[in-house]
Design an enzyme around this catalytic site. Structure first.
Site, PDB file in Angstrom:
ATOM      1  CG  HIS A  17      -6.482 -15.238  -5.386  1.00  0.00           C
ATOM      2  ND1 HIS A  17      -6.500 -16.476  -6.333  1.00  0.00           N
ATOM      3  CD2 HIS A  17      -8.142 -14.980  -5.470  1.00  0.00           C
ATOM      4  CE1 HIS A  17      -7.406 -16.198  -7.424  1.00  0.00           C
ATOM      5  NE2 HIS A  17      -8.359 -16.152  -6.696  1.00  0.00           N
ATOM      6  CG  ASP A  18      -9.486 -18.309  -5.192  1.00  0.00           C
ATOM      7  OD1 ASP A  18     -10.018 -17.538  -4.805  1.00  0.00           O
ATOM      8  OD2 ASP A  18      -9.817 -18.835  -6.214  1.00  0.00           O
ATOM      9  CG  ASN A  58      -3.055   5.244  -1.234  1.00  0.00           C
ATOM     10  OD1 ASN A  58      -3.301   4.261  -0.692  1.00  0.00           O
ATOM     11  ND2 ASN A  58      -4.429   5.590  -2.125  1.00  0.00           N
ATOM     12  CG  ASP A  62      -7.842 -12.974 -12.836  1.00  0.00           C
ATOM     13  OD1 ASP A  62      -8.393 -13.968 -12.942  1.00  0.00           O
ATOM     14  OD2 ASP A  62      -7.282 -13.366 -11.547  1.00  0.00           O
ATOM     15  CG  ASP A 113     -12.540 -16.195 -12.390  1.00  0.00           C
ATOM     16  OD1 ASP A 113     -12.366 -16.349 -11.579  1.00  0.00           O
ATOM     17  OD2 ASP A 113     -13.698 -15.692 -12.371  1.00  0.00           O
ATOM     18  CG  ASP A 148      -5.849   3.733   0.573  1.00  0.00           C
ATOM     19  OD1 ASP A 148      -4.838   1.844   0.575  1.00  0.00           O
ATOM     20  OD2 ASP A 148      -6.210   3.148  -0.612  1.00  0.00           O
ATOM     21  CG  ASP A 193      -1.936   1.443   1.439  1.00  0.00           C
ATOM     22  OD1 ASP A 193      -1.706   1.970   0.261  1.00  0.00           O
ATOM     23  OD2 ASP A 193      -1.755   1.920   2.320  1.00  0.00           O
ATOM     24  CD  GLU A 211     -10.498 -20.684 -11.040  1.00  0.00           C
ATOM     25  OE1 GLU A 211     -11.177 -20.277 -10.028  1.00  0.00           O
ATOM     26  OE2 GLU A 211     -11.512 -19.817 -11.714  1.00  0.00           O
ATOM     27  CG  ASP A 231      -1.593   1.548  -3.519  1.00  0.00           C
ATOM     28  OD1 ASP A 231       0.314   0.731  -4.106  1.00  0.00           O
ATOM     29  OD2 ASP A 231      -1.278   1.586  -2.561  1.00  0.00           O
TER      30      ASP A 231
HETATM   31  C1  NOJ Z   1     -12.056 -18.147  -9.505  1.00  0.00           C
HETATM   32  C2  NOJ Z   1     -11.461 -16.910  -8.328  1.00  0.00           C
HETATM   33  O1  NOJ Z   1     -10.591 -17.488  -8.379  1.00  0.00           O
HETATM   34  C3  NOJ Z   1     -12.442 -16.296  -7.149  1.00  0.00           C
HETATM   35  O2  NOJ Z   1     -11.207 -15.972  -5.708  1.00  0.00           O
HETATM   36  C4  NOJ Z   1     -13.305 -15.654  -7.312  1.00  0.00           C
HETATM   37  O3  NOJ Z   1     -14.574 -15.986  -6.174  1.00  0.00           O
HETATM   38  C5  NOJ Z   1     -14.479 -16.397  -8.430  1.00  0.00           C
HETATM   39  N1  NOJ Z   1     -13.530 -17.273  -9.652  1.00  0.00           N
HETATM   40  C6  NOJ Z   1     -15.508 -15.656  -9.361  1.00  0.00           C
HETATM   41  O4  NOJ Z   1     -14.913 -15.126 -10.356  1.00  0.00           O
HETATM   42 CA    CA Z   2      -3.567   2.041  -1.421  1.00  0.00          CA
END
Ligand code: NOJ
Ligand code: CA
Length: 564
Positions: free
Chosen positions: A336-337, A23, A98, A200, A25, A21, A258, A29
């Site tokens: 990240h999932d 700035n 993405d 995605d 907040d 980050d 994905e 970014d």
């Molecule tokens: C897969 C993404 O990796 C996930 O984070 C997202 O919630 C779903 N697709 C919906 O776009």
């Molecule tokens: Ca920021």
């Protein structure tokens, strides 16, 4: 520049919201990503995959796009994207954006138009169903985010379809205009200079015609009916049309799909022949879990158990043979999932260093393209949850209170809730031992783990750190033996995993102990043992030619190959 990606590539996933980050907040970014390009380059990776940065109400952290042509102001603006692309390319780094194909935000102008009524030209951009019987849902399919996939729209009383949140309506890919719009968007950013896309949720672009009920469900029960909305044959056609249209103009555009529920057969369909669909795909099926290994102090239904090493070896062997030989399969440990690798598959309490390094060695030296998640290279673990927002855990306060009543400590409860939270791996990147781990000067949106030994500053100067190890591993991975070599899984008793790579006159054995106990491998390494180990983790000794590995130890032994 030549932006063709082949198996020499190593992809680094940057989750921009949690990266840096600038700035103050509390939200990462684009300037933060630009500032850290040197750091990324020094890792040795070749490509950055950036999670979505387009304008979005952030119901799902940017996967709900309200305008594909503009940058979300919380991240920056067009000028910064241009700088990012230029600065990345200067350093020989490629950029993948993405692209969310399956749905938009309900705030997207197409959906806003569609809401105006059945005669609006954008109505058919989405999926609608009239209410046939008062109060009855069109079918019993369950949304990934809970509840029905159908949401009633107030004006007409029609239902629209959403696989994810109700603020993320699914696009109707049968409509040619939708397909053309998406191709136009993809070309726009390629025209700006990006090198490709992570696609995605593309496997959901087609739904079973007529939307039949899933019959295997109990009456009145909603069910995740994947068979009816994942990997249908038309998905292949849409993907190939999309790929052909953009590659007509940008032949080297790279597509990382994905495909969460793809098995090896599907993965081949999505990646073969080269240049006609995706270059590689990420399937979530790499990590079979042993569900008997759960901690009964916590609710059992949310726990995955521990990695089932025997099954994992079978899965890797199968993917290497069926996919690795025909296209570039991905090699990844987390994203990240899902939970962070060291928490999910390793041992963050007793063997954090060893398990982080050994899991990386085991996975990434196989045949394929590594995809790392930012923070993995310093051994970041799951977020210790201290904030309750945006976790997607129902009645989280009650769960927390119940755990404390049962005698679970506050720290243990936070670790557990962190592990089942959607933010498990989305904690702020740990740059230093300053406040908020150097991510920001204010509390990050997600929360942050602050740990003296697990931050970039502490590890950069430490030759034994996970970070230094990752850099060495990536260099080794980029050599011909590991990018082009053949792959052969070797027989060894679990929890040892061992495989052999061979290219021209060189070969290597990679052997790992994926457990917290010392293990003797069954492999007779008499012919290898005089050779220098190229990279090793933990301790090892030999017992009559058979290697004995300390907990989570691993070893890469190279030798000349004299032919079979
Ligand atoms: C897969 C993404 O990796 C996930 O984070 C997202 O919630 C779903 N697709 C919906 O776009
Ligand atoms: Ca920021």
């Amino acid at each position: 520049m030549n932006n063709q990606i082949n198996s020499e590539e190593v992809i680094y996933q940057v989750y921009p919201k949690s990266f840096l980050d600038t700035n103050q907040d509390g939200i990462g970014d684009l300037k933060g990503v630009i500032q850290k390009l040197d750091y990324i380059q020094e890792l040795g990776v070749t490509t950055i995959w950036l999670n979505p940065i387009f304008s979005s109400p952030h119901v799902d952290n940017g996967y709900d796009v309200s305008d594909y042509y503009t940058i979300d102001p919380q991240y920056g603006n067009m000028e910064l994207v241009e700088i990012l692309i230029e600065e990345a390319h200067k350093r020989g780094l490629k950029i993948l954006f993405d692209l969310v194909l399956n749905h938009t935000s309900s705030k997207h102008k197409w959906f806003q138009e569609a809401l105006k009524g059945p005669d609006n030209p954008y109505r058919n951009y989405y999926i609608w169903k009239e209410e046939e019987e008062k109060g009855k849902l069109p079918n019993n399919w369950k949304s990934f985010f809970g509840g029905s996939v159908w949401e009633k729209e107030s004006e007409t009383g029609d239902y629209y379809f959403h696989l994810f949140d109700k603020e993320m309506p699914d696009l109707n890919w049968q409509n040619e205009s939708v397909r053309k719009e998406m191709i136009k968007i993809a070309k726009f950013w390629l025209g700006k200079g990006i090198d490709g896309y992570r696609l995605d949720a593309f496997i959901h672009m087609e739904k079973e015609p007529g939307y039949p009920d899933a019959r295997y469900a109990d009456p009145d029960q909603l069910i995740s009916a994947e068979d009816f909305f994942a990997n249908l044959p038309q998905v292949d056609d849409y993907l190939r049309e999309f790929s052909a249209s953009i590659r007509e103009v940008y032949p080297d555009a790279y597509l990382l799909g994905e495909a969460a529920s793809a098995d090896p057969e599907r993965a081949v369909k999505y990646t073969f022949p080269k240049g006609e669909a995706c270059d590689s795909i990420v399937s979530f099926k790499y990590f079979p879990m042993d569900t008997t290994k759960k901690d009964d102090r916590f609710p059992l239904e949310n726990q995955e158990g521990k990695l089932n090493v025997i099954a994992f070896k079978q899965v890797m062997d199968e993917w290497q043979r069926k996919v690795g030989e025909v296209s570039e399969m991905t090699l990844y440990l987390n994203n990240h999932d899902m939970q962070r690798v060291v928490s999910r598959l390793g041992d963050p309490a007793e063997f954090r260093e060893e398990s982080a390094k050994t899991l990386a060695t085991t996975m990434y030296l196989q045949r394929g393209v590594p995809v790392l998640l930012n923070g993995e290279e310093i051994g970041m673990k799951n977020l210790e949850l201290k904030r309750w927002e945006n976790t997607r855990i129902e009645r989280i306060h009650e769960v927390y209170a119940t755990l404390l009543d049962r005698g679970v400590t506050k720290e243990e409860a936070q670790t557990y809730l962190g592990s089942i939270s959607i933010n498990a791996s989305r904690g702020a990147m740990q740059w230093s031992d300053q406040n908020y781990a150097g991510f920001s000067t204010i509390e990050p949106w997600s929360g942050v783990n602050q740990e003296a030994a697990y931050n970039v500053a502490a590890q950069e100067t430490d030759t034994a750190s996970i970070l230094t190890f990752y850099k060495q591993l990536i260099q080794l991975k980029k050599t011909a033996l590991f990018t082009h070599g053949s792959y052969e899984m070797l027989i060894s008793k679990s929890p040892i995993m061992a495989y052999r790579r061979q290219f021209e006159k060189e070969q290597a054995i990679v052997v790992s102990n994926l457990s917290g106990e010392p293990q003797e491998s069954l492999l007779d390494l008499t012919n290898f043992k005089d050779q220098d180990s190229t990279l090793s983790v933990g301790n090892y000794t030999y017992n009559n030619g058979k290697i004995v590995l300390s907990p989570y130890a691993s070893l890469v032994i190279k030798s000349d190959y004299k032919g079979s």
